[in-house]
Motif scaffolding. Sequence first.
Motif, PDB file in Angstrom:
ATOM      1  N   ILE A  71      40.292  22.766  47.123  1.00  0.00           N
ATOM      2  CA  ILE A  71      41.480  22.750  47.791  1.00  0.00           C
ATOM      3  C   ILE A  71      41.837  21.308  48.479  1.00  0.00           C
ATOM      4  N   ASN A  72      40.959  20.382  48.659  1.00  0.00           N
ATOM      5  CA  ASN A  72      41.378  19.206  49.112  1.00  0.00           C
ATOM      6  C   ASN A  72      41.702  18.470  47.804  1.00  0.00           C
ATOM      7  N   THR A  73      41.305  18.449  46.640  1.00  0.00           N
ATOM      8  CA  THR A  73      41.888  17.612  45.736  1.00  0.00           C
ATOM      9  C   THR A  73      43.280  18.287  45.114  1.00  0.00           C
ATOM     10  N   ILE A  74      43.530  19.443  45.342  1.00  0.00           N
ATOM     11  CA  ILE A  74      44.733  20.060  44.793  1.00  0.00           C
ATOM     12  C   ILE A  74      45.947  19.929  45.762  1.00  0.00           C
ATOM     13  N   PHE A  75      45.689  20.075  47.009  1.00  0.00           N
ATOM     14  CA  PHE A  75      46.920  20.085  48.151  1.00  0.00           C
ATOM     15  C   PHE A  75      46.873  18.855  48.676  1.00  0.00           C
ATOM     16  N   ASP A  76      48.066  18.693  49.524  1.00  0.00           N
ATOM     17  CA  ASP A  76      48.108  17.490  50.525  1.00  0.00           C
ATOM     18  C   ASP A  76      47.398  18.155  51.684  1.00  0.00           C
ATOM     19  N   THR A  77      47.303  17.160  52.707  1.00  0.00           N
ATOM     20  CA  THR A  77      46.604  17.552  53.904  1.00  0.00           C
ATOM     21  C   THR A  77      47.301  18.603  54.646  1.00  0.00           C
ATOM     22  N   GLU A  78      48.314  18.858  54.691  1.00  0.00           N
ATOM     23  CA  GLU A  78      48.922  19.805  55.666  1.00  0.00           C
ATOM     24  C   GLU A  78      48.730  21.035  54.861  1.00  0.00           C
ATOM     25  N   ARG A  79      48.764  21.164  53.438  1.00  0.00           N
ATOM     26  CA  ARG A  79      48.646  22.613  52.767  1.00  0.00           C
ATOM     27  C   ARG A  79      47.201  22.825  52.721  1.00  0.00           C
ATOM     28  N   ALA A  80      46.394  21.761  52.397  1.00  0.00           N
ATOM     29  CA  ALA A  80      44.891  22.208  52.475  1.00  0.00           C
ATOM     30  C   ALA A  80      44.430  22.587  53.535  1.00  0.00           C
ATOM     31  N   ILE A  81      44.577  22.115  54.826  1.00  0.00           N
ATOM     32  CA  ILE A  81      44.139  22.452  55.983  1.00  0.00           C
ATOM     33  C   ILE A  81      44.655  23.940  56.065  1.00  0.00           C
ATOM     34  N   GLU A  82      45.878  24.233  55.982  1.00  0.00           N
ATOM     35  CA  GLU A  82      46.255  25.609  56.247  1.00  0.00           C
ATOM     36  C   GLU A  82      45.542  26.658  55.183  1.00  0.00           C
ATOM     37  N   GLN A  83      45.205  26.342  53.966  1.00  0.00           N
ATOM     38  CA  GLN A  83      44.407  27.081  53.238  1.00  0.00           C
ATOM     39  C   GLN A  83      43.222  27.424  53.703  1.00  0.00           C
ATOM     40  N   LEU A  84      42.522  26.107  54.237  1.00  0.00           N
ATOM     41  CA  LEU A  84      41.150  26.393  54.799  1.00  0.00           C
ATOM     42  C   LEU A  84      41.213  27.277  55.914  1.00  0.00           C
ATOM     43  N   SER A  85      42.279  27.273  56.712  1.00  0.00           N
ATOM     44  CA  SER A  85      42.495  28.098  57.823  1.00  0.00           C
ATOM     45  C   SER A  85      42.607  29.358  57.385  1.00  0.00           C
ATOM     46  N   TYR A  86      43.278  29.740  56.316  1.00  0.00           N
ATOM     47  CA  TYR A  86      43.215  31.168  55.837  1.00  0.00           C
ATOM     48  C   TYR A  86      41.954  31.712  55.356  1.00  0.00           C
ATOM     49  N   ALA A  87      41.142  30.738  54.680  1.00  0.00           N
ATOM     50  CA  ALA A  87      39.789  31.031  54.028  1.00  0.00           C
ATOM     51  C   ALA A  87      39.008  31.511  55.292  1.00  0.00           C
ATOM     52  N   MET A  88      39.166  30.735  56.331  1.00  0.00           N
ATOM     53  CA  MET A  88      38.062  31.036  57.554  1.00  0.00           C
ATOM     54  C   MET A  88      38.415  32.660  57.724  1.00  0.00           C
ATOM     55  N   ASN A  89      39.255  33.360  57.513  1.00  0.00           N
ATOM     56  CA  ASN A  89      39.419  34.922  57.885  1.00  0.00           C
ATOM     57  C   ASN A  89      38.684  35.758  57.106  1.00  0.00           C
ATOM     58  N   ASN A  90      38.141  35.101  55.925  1.00  0.00           N
ATOM     59  CA  ASN A  90      37.057  35.879  55.077  1.00  0.00           C
ATOM     60  C   ASN A  90      35.674  35.374  55.614  1.00  0.00           C
ATOM     61  N   LYS A  91      35.072  36.136  56.199  1.00  0.00           N
ATOM     62  CA  LYS A  91      33.657  35.797  56.806  1.00  0.00           C
ATOM     63  C   LYS A  91      32.608  35.366  55.898  1.00  0.00           C
ATOM     64  N   HIS A  92      32.821  35.521  54.743  1.00  0.00           N
ATOM     65  CA  HIS A  92      31.801  35.054  53.702  1.00  0.00           C
ATOM     66  C   HIS A  92      32.345  33.567  53.151  1.00  0.00           C
ATOM     67  N   LEU A  93      33.484  33.110  53.603  1.00  0.00           N
ATOM     68  CA  LEU A  93      33.744  31.897  53.296  1.00  0.00           C
ATOM     69  C   LEU A  93      34.175  30.887  54.485  1.00  0.00           C
ATOM     70  N   LEU A  94      33.861  31.527  55.587  1.00  0.00           N
ATOM     71  CA  LEU A  94      34.044  30.865  57.115  1.00  0.00           C
ATOM     72  C   LEU A  94      33.191  29.713  56.928  1.00  0.00           C
ATOM     73  N   SER A  95      31.962  29.677  56.623  1.00  0.00           N
ATOM     74  CA  SER A  95      30.826  28.625  56.933  1.00  0.00           C
ATOM     75  C   SER A  95      31.356  27.479  55.831  1.00  0.00           C
ATOM     76  N   GLN A  96      31.652  27.639  54.683  1.00  0.00           N
ATOM     77  CA  GLN A  96      32.035  26.710  53.893  1.00  0.00           C
ATOM     78  C   GLN A  96      33.645  26.166  54.317  1.00  0.00           C
ATOM     79  N   ALA A  97      34.502  26.776  54.351  1.00  0.00           N
ATOM     80  CA  ALA A  97      35.731  26.362  55.098  1.00  0.00           C
ATOM     81  C   ALA A  97      35.589  25.458  56.105  1.00  0.00           C
ATOM     82  N   LEU A  98      34.683  25.900  57.095  1.00  0.00           N
ATOM     83  CA  LEU A  98      34.376  24.944  58.467  1.00  0.00           C
ATOM     84  C   LEU A  98      34.169  23.411  57.783  1.00  0.00           C
ATOM     85  N   LEU A  99      32.895  23.620  57.187  1.00  0.00           N
ATOM     86  CA  LEU A  99      32.250  22.354  56.650  1.00  0.00           C
ATOM     87  C   LEU A  99      33.133  21.627  55.870  1.00  0.00           C
ATOM     88  N   LEU A 100      34.212  22.167  54.992  1.00  0.00           N
ATOM     89  CA  LEU A 100      35.062  21.440  54.235  1.00  0.00           C
ATOM     90  C   LEU A 100      36.073  20.654  55.272  1.00  0.00           C
TER      91      LEU A 100
END
Length: 320
Positions: free
Chosen positions: A223-252
């Motif tokens: 995600i960080n290499t594909i999108f600009d900062t604003e869109r990347a952070i937005e996608q990581l915030s959406y990924a956090m809604n998935n409990k299995h992706l939450l930890s990785q999204a926070l770390l990224l």
Amino acid sequence: MKQFFLIPAVLTIMSTHSIEISQQQLEVLQKNTAAIAQQTNLTDIEPLSTVLKNLKSIEENTLLKFNTLKQFSTLKPTSAQRNWVTEQLNSTQTLQMRNPDHPNQLIDVIDISQQAASTLKQWTIADKATTFFDQWMAQNWSWQQFNQHPDNTDFLALENALAQADKLSIDWLFTKLIDEQQLPRSSNRLLFLLFKKLPSSILAEQLWRNETDQFSYQTLQTINTIFDTERAIEQLSYAMNNKHLLSQALLLLAKHYPTDEVAHGLLLNKLQQPNSSWLAAAAISGIKQEAFIDKVKNLAQYSNAPAIQYAHDQLMQGDK
């Protein structure tokens, strides 16, 4: 008694097809077979058969077959080549080496039958990829049909075909996926393959909603290499809604955007939520940005929550 002596004899005959060699011997064989390949057009079955027949060394014969089979896998086969490769499926020729970690164990380093099967599979994938590509060019494609029961060969062929497609074709495929209402019915593997060619927020968000697998994680890591900062952070915030992706999204989020105000807000929010507090605490413990550290200090003054206190202590240690 006859059966008693017959069985070892059969085993002895069969064992001659499997030969043990050393690494040094393999290197010599590679040089010898490379020299033979330079002198003869081995893609033509007739001279290939003649060369193989005249070789006095079984080891050279086996390695030359193996290398030829690998070469054939990259070609569009003739009927003669296809027939010859199919015949090799019945071969028992192998070259073995000692396992360096377990010297009493022999492992196959060259297996003619196995490589023949691999070559035939590569041809099947290439043929199917050509069919897919031709259908796209004719705009005769159904994602509903593809999504019914795709197997590994289908996905490999799809990836092969996508590598050849131009942007207009990719855009058309994406639009068709939406129009056919196949987006929520698509596997993560399909979404991942399309996302690599067309980085779309729509594809990413569907991945976060789907059941998590290796393709979810692979997409998240890009995600960080594909999108600009604003869109990347937005996608990581959406990924956090998935409990299995939450930890990785926070770390990224903490790793790639340690100075971003929006990222700070998301991290602090998760730090205060019971179901994510410890995951957030672990993620932010490496952030060195002074403004963020001050925010955690302020939060820790008004909360005795263990995760918040832990995050505060970790940041204070790192700030010394």
